[in-house]
Design a protein around this motif. Sequence first.
Motif, PDB file in Angstrom:
ATOM      1  N   ILE A 118      53.432  69.172  24.915  1.00  0.00           N
ATOM      2  CA  ILE A 118      53.142  67.898  25.557  1.00  0.00           C
ATOM      3  C   ILE A 118      54.307  67.427  26.410  1.00  0.00           C
ATOM      4  O   ILE A 118      54.455  66.248  26.702  1.00  0.00           O
ATOM      5  CB  ILE A 118      52.800  66.820  24.501  1.00  0.00           C
ATOM      6  CG1 ILE A 118      53.891  66.787  23.435  1.00  0.00           C
ATOM      7  CG2 ILE A 118      51.438  67.062  23.901  1.00  0.00           C
ATOM      8  CD1 ILE A 118      53.866  65.542  22.569  1.00  0.00           C
ATOM      9  N   HIS A 119      55.151  68.377  26.821  1.00  0.00           N
ATOM     10  CA  HIS A 119      56.307  68.015  27.627  1.00  0.00           C
ATOM     11  C   HIS A 119      56.357  68.797  28.925  1.00  0.00           C
ATOM     12  O   HIS A 119      55.824  69.888  29.024  1.00  0.00           O
ATOM     13  CB  HIS A 119      57.596  68.289  26.858  1.00  0.00           C
ATOM     14  CG  HIS A 119      57.746  67.447  25.642  1.00  0.00           C
ATOM     15  ND1 HIS A 119      57.318  67.850  24.428  1.00  0.00           N
ATOM     16  CD2 HIS A 119      58.267  66.212  25.491  1.00  0.00           C
ATOM     17  CE1 HIS A 119      57.565  66.898  23.538  1.00  0.00           C
ATOM     18  NE2 HIS A 119      58.130  65.876  24.150  1.00  0.00           N
ATOM     19  N   GLN A 120      57.034  68.194  29.888  1.00  0.00           N
ATOM     20  CA  GLN A 120      57.345  68.867  31.139  1.00  0.00           C
ATOM     21  C   GLN A 120      58.773  68.516  31.476  1.00  0.00           C
ATOM     22  O   GLN A 120      59.248  67.449  31.094  1.00  0.00           O
ATOM     23  CB  GLN A 120      56.455  68.352  32.273  1.00  0.00           C
ATOM     24  CG  GLN A 120      55.044  68.872  32.232  1.00  0.00           C
ATOM     25  CD  GLN A 120      54.154  68.149  33.228  1.00  0.00           C
ATOM     26  OE1 GLN A 120      54.551  67.167  33.843  1.00  0.00           O
ATOM     27  NE2 GLN A 120      52.951  68.647  33.372  1.00  0.00           N
ATOM     28  N   ARG A 172      59.641  64.849  30.533  1.00  0.00           N
ATOM     29  CA  ARG A 172      58.426  64.043  30.588  1.00  0.00           C
ATOM     30  C   ARG A 172      57.616  64.267  29.319  1.00  0.00           C
ATOM     31  O   ARG A 172      57.183  65.365  29.035  1.00  0.00           O
ATOM     32  CB  ARG A 172      57.628  64.436  31.828  1.00  0.00           C
ATOM     33  CG  ARG A 172      56.295  63.721  31.965  1.00  0.00           C
ATOM     34  CD  ARG A 172      55.753  63.869  33.355  1.00  0.00           C
ATOM     35  NE  ARG A 172      56.617  63.158  34.315  1.00  0.00           N
ATOM     36  CZ  ARG A 172      56.407  63.133  35.622  1.00  0.00           C
ATOM     37  NH1 ARG A 172      55.384  63.782  36.126  1.00  0.00           N
ATOM     38  NH2 ARG A 172      57.212  62.472  36.415  1.00  0.00           N
ATOM     39  N   HIS A 173      57.463  63.208  28.569  1.00  0.00           N
ATOM     40  CA  HIS A 173      56.674  63.270  27.356  1.00  0.00           C
ATOM     41  C   HIS A 173      55.274  62.777  27.689  1.00  0.00           C
ATOM     42  O   HIS A 173      55.095  61.626  28.061  1.00  0.00           O
ATOM     43  CB  HIS A 173      57.335  62.404  26.270  1.00  0.00           C
ATOM     44  CG  HIS A 173      56.576  62.388  24.983  1.00  0.00           C
ATOM     45  ND1 HIS A 173      56.955  63.149  23.892  1.00  0.00           N
ATOM     46  CD2 HIS A 173      55.465  61.719  24.619  1.00  0.00           C
ATOM     47  CE1 HIS A 173      56.078  62.934  22.900  1.00  0.00           C
ATOM     48  NE2 HIS A 173      55.176  62.076  23.327  1.00  0.00           N
ATOM     49  N   ILE A 174      54.291  63.656  27.586  1.00  0.00           N
ATOM     50  CA  ILE A 174      52.912  63.283  27.924  1.00  0.00           C
ATOM     51  C   ILE A 174      52.328  62.496  26.755  1.00  0.00           C
ATOM     52  O   ILE A 174      52.220  62.996  25.634  1.00  0.00           O
ATOM     53  CB  ILE A 174      52.040  64.530  28.195  1.00  0.00           C
ATOM     54  CG1 ILE A 174      52.712  65.488  29.184  1.00  0.00           C
ATOM     55  CG2 ILE A 174      50.634  64.124  28.668  1.00  0.00           C
ATOM     56  CD1 ILE A 174      52.719  65.074  30.628  1.00  0.00           C
ATOM     57  N   ALA A 232      66.775  67.181  23.905  1.00  0.00           N
ATOM     58  CA  ALA A 232      65.948  66.588  22.857  1.00  0.00           C
ATOM     59  C   ALA A 232      65.168  65.426  23.451  1.00  0.00           C
ATOM     60  O   ALA A 232      65.742  64.538  24.077  1.00  0.00           O
ATOM     61  CB  ALA A 232      66.819  66.116  21.709  1.00  0.00           C
ATOM     62  N   CYS A 233      63.871  65.432  23.258  1.00  0.00           N
ATOM     63  CA  CYS A 233      63.033  64.353  23.774  1.00  0.00           C
ATOM     64  C   CYS A 233      63.252  63.107  22.920  1.00  0.00           C
ATOM     65  O   CYS A 233      63.004  63.127  21.722  1.00  0.00           O
ATOM     66  CB  CYS A 233      61.570  64.771  23.742  1.00  0.00           C
ATOM     67  SG  CYS A 233      60.431  63.421  24.100  1.00  0.00           S
ATOM     68  N   PRO A 234      63.742  62.013  23.527  1.00  0.00           N
ATOM     69  CA  PRO A 234      64.017  60.798  22.739  1.00  0.00           C
ATOM     70  C   PRO A 234      62.730  60.180  22.191  1.00  0.00           C
ATOM     71  O   PRO A 234      62.768  59.392  21.256  1.00  0.00           O
ATOM     72  CB  PRO A 234      64.676  59.857  23.740  1.00  0.00           C
ATOM     73  CG  PRO A 234      65.053  60.698  24.902  1.00  0.00           C
ATOM     74  CD  PRO A 234      64.079  61.824  24.934  1.00  0.00           C
ATOM     75  N   GLN A 235      61.621  60.531  22.778  1.00  0.00           N
ATOM     76  CA  GLN A 235      60.344  59.965  22.374  1.00  0.00           C
ATOM     77  C   GLN A 235      59.875  60.502  21.026  1.00  0.00           C
ATOM     78  O   GLN A 235      59.357  59.769  20.207  1.00  0.00           O
ATOM     79  CB  GLN A 235      59.310  60.306  23.456  1.00  0.00           C
ATOM     80  CG  GLN A 235      57.991  59.588  23.330  1.00  0.00           C
ATOM     81  CD  GLN A 235      58.092  58.169  23.838  1.00  0.00           C
ATOM     82  OE1 GLN A 235      58.962  57.856  24.643  1.00  0.00           O
ATOM     83  NE2 GLN A 235      57.230  57.303  23.372  1.00  0.00           N
ATOM     84  N   CYS A 236      60.063  61.809  20.818  1.00  0.00           N
ATOM     85  CA  CYS A 236      59.499  62.418  19.619  1.00  0.00           C
ATOM     86  C   CYS A 236      60.441  63.392  18.927  1.00  0.00           C
ATOM     87  O   CYS A 236      60.042  64.075  17.991  1.00  0.00           O
ATOM     88  CB  CYS A 236      58.191  63.114  19.951  1.00  0.00           C
ATOM     89  SG  CYS A 236      58.425  64.563  21.006  1.00  0.00           S
ATOM     90  N   ASP A 237      61.681  63.480  19.407  1.00  0.00           N
ATOM     91  CA  ASP A 237      62.684  64.346  18.790  1.00  0.00           C
ATOM     92  C   ASP A 237      62.438  65.841  18.948  1.00  0.00           C
ATOM     93  O   ASP A 237      63.159  66.640  18.363  1.00  0.00           O
ATOM     94  CB  ASP A 237      62.854  64.029  17.293  1.00  0.00           C
ATOM     95  CG  ASP A 237      63.679  62.768  17.087  1.00  0.00           C
ATOM     96  OD1 ASP A 237      64.486  62.449  17.993  1.00  0.00           O
ATOM     97  OD2 ASP A 237      63.509  62.104  16.052  1.00  0.00           O
TER      98      ASP A 237
HETATM   99 ZN    ZN Z   1      58.467  64.114  23.284  1.00  0.00          ZN
END
Ligand code: ZN
Length: 160
Positions: free
Chosen positions: A152-154, A14-16, A53-58
Motif C-alpha cells: 500500500i505504499h509508493q 506515499r501511504h495509500i 520507515a513509513c510514519p503512518q504505519c511503521d
Molecule cells: Zn504506511
Amino acid sequence: MNRPIAGTVQVAVRHILSDRTTGFLTRTRRITWRDHFFRVRRPQSGKHTVELACPQCDASLLAEVRDEARTRRTATVLLVLAAVCVPLFFAAFGYVIHEGSKTLPEGQSLPTLFPVSVVSIFVTFVAAPVLFSRGRRYNSVSMLDAPKPRRIHQIVPVRG
Ligand SMILES: [Zn+2]
C-alpha cells in the motif's frame, strides 16, 4: 522551499489510505493517500539501498538509489527518446495521409510501410508524453520488491 542539497534527493513515501473504484459505466477511481517526506543520500557511485520507515504505519520500505551521474544520464535518455518520438509521429502521420489519399491501381495493395506507420503513430502519440514526464521526474529512487504490508505504499519523486 525545498532547496536541493548536493548528493541527496528528496522523495515522498506515499501511504495509500484507500483505493476504490466505483460506478459501472463511468468508473471513477478514488485514491486517498498521505505523503511523508524524506531526504535520501545518494551513493558516490553505483547504487545503494536505503530503508525508509513509513510514519503512518511503521512499515519499513527498501528503496534503491543510484548515483547522480547515472541518474542524470537515464533522465537525459528518456527526454531524448521523447524528443525522437515527435518527428517520428509527424513523419508517420504525413506518410499515412500521403499513401492513404492515393488511388491504387486495381489489385495492388498498400505497401508494408503503411500499417507500420499507422502503428508508429499510435505508439509515439502515447510514448512521447509518458517519456517526457518520466524523464523530467526521474530521480532513480525505486522501491524494491514489497511484501504485503508494503504494497500500500509508493515512493514518489519530489521536485526540489
Ligand atoms: Zn504506511
